[in-house]
Design a protein around this motif. Structure first.
Motif, mmCIF file in Angstrom:
data_model
loop_
_atom_site.group_PDB
_atom_site.id
_atom_site.type_symbol
_atom_site.label_atom_id
_atom_site.label_comp_id
_atom_site.label_asym_id
_atom_site.label_seq_id
_atom_site.Cartn_x
_atom_site.Cartn_y
_atom_site.Cartn_z
ATOM 1 N N VAL A 194 0.831 -1.208 0.000
ATOM 2 C CA VAL A 194 0.000 0.000 0.000
ATOM 3 C C VAL A 194 0.861 1.253 0.000
ATOM 4 O O VAL A 194 0.589 2.211 -0.723
ATOM 5 N N LEU A 195 1.947 1.237 0.763
ATOM 6 C CA LEU A 195 2.852 2.394 0.807
ATOM 7 C C LEU A 195 3.358 2.736 -0.591
ATOM 8 O O LEU A 195 3.310 3.892 -1.032
ATOM 9 N N VAL A 196 3.836 1.707 -1.303
ATOM 10 C CA VAL A 196 4.390 1.930 -2.640
ATOM 11 C C VAL A 196 3.297 2.439 -3.579
ATOM 12 O O VAL A 196 3.477 3.433 -4.290
ATOM 13 N N LEU A 197 2.145 1.761 -3.537
ATOM 14 C CA LEU A 197 1.061 2.151 -4.444
ATOM 15 C C LEU A 197 0.583 3.574 -4.157
ATOM 16 O O LEU A 197 0.308 4.347 -5.074
ATOM 17 N N LEU A 198 0.507 3.930 -2.870
ATOM 18 C CA LEU A 198 0.047 5.267 -2.490
ATOM 19 C C LEU A 198 0.959 6.336 -3.077
ATOM 20 O O LEU A 198 0.506 7.360 -3.596
ATOM 21 N N SER A 199 2.272 6.078 -2.993
ATOM 22 C CA SER A 199 3.234 7.048 -3.503
ATOM 23 C C SER A 199 3.018 7.265 -5.001
ATOM 24 O O SER A 199 3.003 8.395 -5.495
#
Lengths: 394, 315
Positions: free
Chosen positions: A142-147
């Motif tokens: 989720v962190l990567v996708l959010l960025s």
């Protein structure tokens, strides 16, 4: 006692090497003209280049040094890098496009793709090494996708040709997504509905087993392009002579031949898995159920099917992934879906349009994989935790 | 009562069971014993129609089993098999509740019955009801298997080598359990085993089978004393037949009873009233004694067992 982690070491070294040696991005003055390649140092300048090199170096050092908690260092570096990539690229686009090329566009080059791919592998290995829970995996993803999502939202990647291709046809994209999902899921459902009675007959009558397996295996061997094409003529003929079919929208091209071909290809994995799943349930259990006084239907619904379910879901998973890929080819007979962009892009020599079709197809397959794997685990857990682990994870 | 009259079962050319006749009286435990492939399991499975019989008549309480509704027939017969046959995706409680549920019992009644059965088989309901079969030891799982067979209080119990896969000590515990339950419930039981000692221990009557035929159908005592053929004799063993015979009788049946029970002398070597003559003999041999005081659970001396008496009884 902590040995160097060779996997991360090799992946990290290759990533560093390719990042430094291959082109990072390209800049095209317009859609047609061939782009100018930029190496990593030229594209990112000293700041960005140093950041990437430094974080990669951290993973390398942590992979070699036998320190406790080193995998956390690796995980943090890799996630940070994956989060930083869209913003680094955004900086590159801003620097190079700017006022110079009002119609210009940028594209990812080999170095960027390699870095992305190798980082993803390192993330998987890192998560595996720390024995990550489902929540940790989810958080990292989720962190990567959010960025990335944020970068798209603030139009930091507006100059990326992939994004520009999307923005000229958002409605078409949405339609392609719906068509793709409908064809894939439809084919999986129909093949499941066909496979159930077939397998039930095969279990009851042994002499049906060989011919049915032979037929579904044969269907699998026909090249997909050929099958899509071969169906055009007979369907056109039927449609021309049967008004009812015409009213149903069944013609030589469009969704009808695509659906038939997709179902034909889906039958083999579906039938094979369903058959194995149901026949692997121990015979003495079924006999005990019968001897206890269950009728055939009760034995099937309460004992055989629940025990077979994890393997059945596994079959649905494989079939869905295969059908997702094949649906892309179905665009050739006018069935729609993401394949449309792929073939348009090939025709116009616009590689970014090809990517606009290919990347979502891959994403759909990955999503199906994740979903059905989770379902299989859940159903295995409902079957009494440790009861049948061998059936699911070999 | 179960009556088999001239029953045969053929698989193609092979005759697995050959014109056997056998009557199991109500409340009696009949053990079918023989080596593998002798037709004992086939016979059992014909009684609940898991296998249809090719010829002959099988009657349960006077009714031809072919005329009874298949499901009704099976629901009235408890069935336990080797390797438990427990459903791995169901908890212990749900496994036991199966037949009562199929019979449409009310929920509260089913739950009460499950608790009662777990208690009866020495498994604490609080601890075991919600476990899955994979979490149980072999012996515990087999206890659950027996509980499941007893669940709906059937008239008839069919048991197909239920203790075959267990280690010797666990098997003996479960045999004792079985004897205790059987003394209380008196189910008409057909029990299949290849273990002659298990048969001698549990049976009211034993049917020795070989090559699809019944060679001898008689009480354990008679099987030991007058084996009908060389095969039966070799099965019961010629060397230790005396010990097997001694194992069948309890000390209480043979001892010389005191007119009044008296306080036992605590340090003196003694034997329990419910112990077998075999155990008493072993104690005598080991301790070099020619007579043993017999005591009960409360520590009262009920009588004495002398060597002469023991000799006479096991002759």
């Amino acid at each position: 006692m902590l040995a160097p982690n060779r996997v991360i070491l090799v992946l990290g070294a290759i990533a560093l090497l390719l990042f430094c040696s291959l082109d990072f991005g390209t800049i095209q003055p317009n859609r047609i003209v061939e782009g100018t390649p930029y190496g990593a140092l030229d594209a990112l300048e000293w700041g960005g280049f140093a950041l990437v090199t430094l974080l990669l170096a951290v993973t390398l050092v942590a992979a070699v040094l036998a320190l406790p908690g080193r995998y956390w260092a690796i995980l943090v570096s890799v996630v940070l890098l994956l989060m930083a990539l869209p913003w680094l690229f955004s900086g590159f686009l801003e620097d190079q496009l700017g006022e110079r090329y009002p119609y210009g566009r940028g594209g990812f080059a080999a170095g960027f793709w390699s870095l992305l791919f190798l980082l993803a592998l390192m993330l998987v290995e890192g998560l595996r090494q720390v024995g990550a829970s489902a929540w940790l995996r989810l958080t990292a993803g989720v962190l990567v996708l959010l960025s990335w999502w944020r970068a798209l939202e603030v139009e930091a990647l507006a100059g990326l040709s992939l994004v520009m291709e999307f923005q000229t046809r958002p409605d078409q994209f949405q339609q392609a997504l719906l068509d793709h999902l409908a064809l894939t899921l439809g084919a999986v459902m129909v093949s499941l509905l066909l496979a159930v009675p077939l397998v039930l007959v095969m279990i009851r009558r042994v002499r049906w087993q060989r011919p049915v397996f032979a037929l579904v295996s044969f269907l699998q061997t026909i090249p997909s392009l050929a099958l899509f094409g071969l169906l055009i003529a007979p369907l056109s003929y039927l449609s021309a002579n049967l008004p009812l079919l015409q009213q149903l929208g069944i013609r030589g091209i469009g969704w009808a031949p695509a659906m038939i071909a997709l179902v034909a290809y889906s039958l083999l994995p579906m039938v094979r898995n369903l058959f194995v799943a149901l026949t692997e349930v121990p015979a003495d259990l079924l006999e005990a159920a019968e001897g206890m006084g269950m009728n055939r239907r009760q034995v099937f619904l309460r004992v055989q099917l629940p025990l077979a379910l994890p393997v059945v879901i596994e079959g649905v998973r494989m079939t869905t992934i295969q059908a997702t890929g094949l649906t892309a080819v179905a665009a050739l007979v006018g069935a729609g879906g993401f394949g449309t962009f792929i073939f348009q892009g090939l025709g116009q020599a616009a590689m970014d349009l090809v990517l606009l079709g290919a990347l979502p197809t891959v994403a759909l397959a990955l999503a199906a994989d994740t979903l059905f794997t989770a379902l299989a685990r859940l159903s295995a857990r409902l079957n009494g935790a440790t009861a049948q682990p061998s059936l699911i994870y070999e | 009562m179960i009556e088999l009259t001239n029953v045969s079962r053929r698989f193609g050319e092979v005759t697995a069971v050959d014109r056997i006749s056998l009557t199991v009286e109500t409340g009696e435990t009949c053990v079918l014993v023989g080596s593998s492939g002798c037709g004992k399991s086939t016979t059992l499975r014909m009684i609940n129609r898991l296998l249809p019989h090719s010829a002959g008549d099988i009657r349960v309480d006077g009714q031809d089993i072919r005329e009874v509704d298949l499901q009704q027939l099976r629901l009235n017969m408890g069935y336990a098999i080797q390797g438990t046959g427990l459903f791995p995706h169901w908890t212990v409680a749900r496994n036991i509740a199966l037949v009562p549920q199929l019979q449409g019992w009310e929920r509260a009644r089913v739950e009460a019955r499950v608790t009662e059965l777990l208690d009866m088989l020495g498994l604490s309901p609080a601890e075991y009801a919600d476990k899955y079969p994979a979490q149980l030891s072999g012996g515990q799982a087999q206890r659950v298997g027996v509980a499941r067979a007893l669940a709906a209080d059937p008239n008839i119990l069919l048991m197909d080598e239920p203790f075959g896969a267990l280690d010797a000590i666990t098997r003996e515990n479960l045999q004792n359990e079985m004897l205790r339950i059987q003394r209380r419930l008196r189910k008409t039981t057909v029990f299949v085993t290849h273990d002659i000692d298990e048969a001698l221990r549990l049976a009211d009557r034993i049917a020795v089978m070989d090559q699809g035929r019944i060679l001898q159908h008689d009480t354990p005592d008679a099987i030991l004393r007058q084996p009908a053929s060389a095969f039966v004799e070799s099965l019961v063993g010629s060397q230790d037949r005396g010990l097997k015979l001694a194992a069948l009788q309890s000390v209480a049946e043979v001892m010389q009873r005191h007119p009044q029970p008296r306080q036992a002398v605590p340090e003196k070597v003694s034997v329990g009233a419910q112990d077998s003559l075999r155990q008493a003999l072993s104690v005598m041999l080991w301790q070099q004694l020619s007579e043993l005081p017999v005591v009960d659970d409360q520590g009262l001396e009920l009588g004495v067992l002398t060597r002469e008496r023991l000799w006479r009884e096991t002759a």
